[in-house]
Motif scaffolding. Structure first.
Motif, mmCIF file in Angstrom:
data_model
loop_
_atom_site.group_PDB
_atom_site.id
_atom_site.type_symbol
_atom_site.label_atom_id
_atom_site.label_comp_id
_atom_site.label_asym_id
_atom_site.label_seq_id
_atom_site.Cartn_x
_atom_site.Cartn_y
_atom_site.Cartn_z
ATOM 1 N N MET A 24 -54.357 11.724 -18.886
ATOM 2 C CA MET A 24 -53.585 10.408 -18.370
ATOM 3 C C MET A 24 -53.595 10.840 -17.133
ATOM 4 S SD MET A 24 -53.315 8.795 -21.398
ATOM 5 C CE MET A 24 -51.680 7.558 -21.293
ATOM 6 N N VAL A 25 -53.795 9.958 -16.035
ATOM 7 C CA VAL A 25 -53.684 10.396 -14.543
ATOM 8 C C VAL A 25 -53.009 9.030 -13.933
ATOM 9 C CG1 VAL A 25 -55.526 11.880 -14.568
ATOM 10 C CG2 VAL A 25 -55.979 9.282 -14.197
ATOM 11 N N GLY A 26 -52.790 9.166 -12.670
ATOM 12 C CA GLY A 26 -51.894 8.080 -11.938
ATOM 13 C C GLY A 26 -50.686 7.975 -12.293
ATOM 14 N N ALA A 27 -50.209 6.770 -12.551
ATOM 15 C CA ALA A 27 -48.797 6.393 -12.901
ATOM 16 C C ALA A 27 -48.167 6.983 -14.246
ATOM 17 C CB ALA A 27 -48.317 5.104 -13.114
ATOM 18 N N CYS A 28 -49.359 7.344 -15.222
ATOM 19 C CA CYS A 28 -49.301 7.950 -16.401
ATOM 20 C C CYS A 28 -48.990 9.273 -16.286
ATOM 21 C CB CYS A 28 -50.730 7.741 -17.286
ATOM 22 S SG CYS A 28 -51.041 5.850 -17.811
ATOM 23 N N SER A 29 -49.430 10.101 -15.561
ATOM 24 C CA SER A 29 -49.232 11.447 -15.296
ATOM 25 C C SER A 29 -47.923 11.884 -15.469
ATOM 26 C CB SER A 29 -50.270 11.957 -14.179
ATOM 27 O OG SER A 29 -49.538 11.619 -13.026
ATOM 28 N N SER A 30 -47.030 11.034 -14.765
ATOM 29 C CA SER A 30 -45.471 11.296 -14.575
ATOM 30 C C SER A 30 -44.747 10.472 -15.249
ATOM 31 C CB SER A 30 -45.341 11.216 -13.104
ATOM 32 O OG SER A 30 -45.428 9.872 -12.604
ATOM 33 N N CYS A 31 -45.341 9.581 -16.139
ATOM 34 C CA CYS A 31 -44.561 8.607 -16.898
ATOM 35 C C CYS A 31 -43.955 9.363 -18.244
ATOM 36 C CB CYS A 31 -45.283 7.306 -17.163
ATOM 37 S SG CYS A 31 -44.513 6.066 -18.296
ATOM 38 N N PRO A 32 -42.559 9.105 -18.578
ATOM 39 C CA PRO A 32 -42.400 9.702 -19.702
ATOM 40 C C PRO A 32 -42.996 9.004 -21.001
ATOM 41 C CG PRO A 32 -40.478 8.731 -18.645
ATOM 42 C CD PRO A 32 -41.719 8.460 -17.711
ATOM 43 N N SER A 33 -43.399 7.905 -21.071
ATOM 44 C CA SER A 33 -44.032 7.167 -22.129
ATOM 45 C C SER A 33 -45.293 7.481 -22.200
ATOM 46 C CB SER A 33 -43.774 5.759 -22.004
ATOM 47 O OG SER A 33 -42.235 5.515 -21.598
ATOM 48 N N SER A 34 -45.928 8.324 -21.471
ATOM 49 C CA SER A 34 -47.337 8.565 -21.649
ATOM 50 C C SER A 34 -47.481 9.122 -23.004
ATOM 51 C CB SER A 34 -47.953 9.394 -20.428
ATOM 52 O OG SER A 34 -47.250 10.555 -20.379
ATOM 53 N N THR A 35 -46.540 10.161 -23.239
ATOM 54 C CA THR A 35 -47.073 10.784 -24.702
ATOM 55 C C THR A 35 -46.982 9.730 -25.808
ATOM 56 O OG1 THR A 35 -46.109 13.046 -23.900
ATOM 57 C CG2 THR A 35 -46.134 12.527 -26.322
ATOM 58 N N ILE A 36 -45.878 8.467 -25.737
ATOM 59 C CA ILE A 36 -45.845 7.760 -26.665
ATOM 60 C C ILE A 36 -47.226 6.991 -26.701
ATOM 61 C CG2 ILE A 36 -44.811 5.588 -27.512
ATOM 62 C CD1 ILE A 36 -42.004 7.195 -26.532
ATOM 63 N N THR A 37 -47.708 6.727 -25.716
ATOM 64 C CA THR A 37 -48.733 5.539 -25.307
ATOM 65 C C THR A 37 -50.154 6.396 -25.900
ATOM 66 O OG1 THR A 37 -48.133 4.721 -23.186
ATOM 67 C CG2 THR A 37 -50.410 4.640 -23.637
ATOM 68 N N LEU A 38 -50.333 7.737 -25.624
ATOM 69 C CA LEU A 38 -51.280 8.669 -26.062
ATOM 70 C C LEU A 38 -51.357 8.629 -27.601
ATOM 71 C CD1 LEU A 38 -53.764 10.593 -25.309
ATOM 72 C CD2 LEU A 38 -52.130 12.297 -25.752
ATOM 73 N N LYS A 39 -49.956 8.977 -28.198
ATOM 74 C CA LYS A 39 -49.845 9.361 -29.627
ATOM 75 C C LYS A 39 -49.811 8.106 -30.654
ATOM 76 C CE LYS A 39 -50.448 13.708 -30.119
ATOM 77 N NZ LYS A 39 -51.634 14.238 -30.966
ATOM 78 N N PHE A 40 -49.292 6.924 -30.093
ATOM 79 C CA PHE A 40 -48.950 5.761 -30.925
ATOM 80 C C PHE A 40 -50.020 4.833 -30.714
ATOM 81 C CE2 PHE A 40 -44.933 8.008 -31.331
ATOM 82 C CZ PHE A 40 -44.782 8.366 -32.725
ATOM 83 N N MET A 41 -50.265 4.626 -29.329
ATOM 84 C CA MET A 41 -51.219 3.403 -29.087
ATOM 85 C C MET A 41 -52.748 3.828 -29.128
ATOM 86 S SD MET A 41 -51.728 1.502 -25.573
ATOM 87 C CE MET A 41 -53.192 0.437 -25.240
ATOM 88 N N ILE A 42 -52.930 4.792 -28.509
ATOM 89 C CA ILE A 42 -54.357 5.220 -28.165
ATOM 90 C C ILE A 42 -54.959 5.936 -29.424
ATOM 91 C CG2 ILE A 42 -56.124 6.415 -26.904
ATOM 92 C CD1 ILE A 42 -54.431 6.060 -24.430
#
Length: 127
Positions: free
Chosen positions: A82-100
């Motif tokens: 996860m890069v760009g805004a995703c790399s520092s976003c606290p929700s990126s783990t949720i995006t990765l684990k639940f959405m993707i």
């Protein structure tokens, strides 16, 4: 003349997997999903993963200033960065684990998990 497509596919996959291993070794695998050659570095499953990411994930992630980089597929596990805004976003783990993760498992039977790989990590550094 009749072509043995199964044999040909296996030979092509072997060459592509060898090239993917070399790319991971020198970290050339850091290629964004969009805009890259969707057949590079993989066979059927990897191509399908890239297509799902391009069609269903990237538009949402990129709308928020992030991006997803496909790093590899091995033993049922899709490796992404996860890069760009995703790399520092606290929700990126949720995006990765639940959405993707849920989307890829639903869309592609061979996918059993999705895991993050840091932008500066190579495939051999994963746990």
């Amino acid at each position: 003349a009749e072509v043995d497509w199964d044999g040909l596919e296996e030979a092509i996959c072997a060459v592509l997997q060898k090239e993917a291993a070399l790319a991971r070794a020198d970290d050339r695998a850091m290629v964004p999903v969009a805009g890259g050659d969707s057949t590079a570095g993989g066979c059927g499953i990897e191509v399908r993963v890239r297509e799902v990411l391009e069609e269903k994930v990237l538009p949402n992630v990129q709308a928020d200033g992030g991006d997803v980089i496909f790093r590899g597929f091995e033993n049922g596990v899709v490796w992404l960065s996860m890069v760009g805004a995703c790399s520092s976003c606290p929700s990126s783990t949720i995006t990765l684990k639940f959405m993707i993760r849920n989307l890829l498992i639903h869309e592609i039977d061979e996918v059993t998990d999705v895991r993050a790989l840091g932008q500066d990590e190579n495939m051999d550094a994963r746990s």
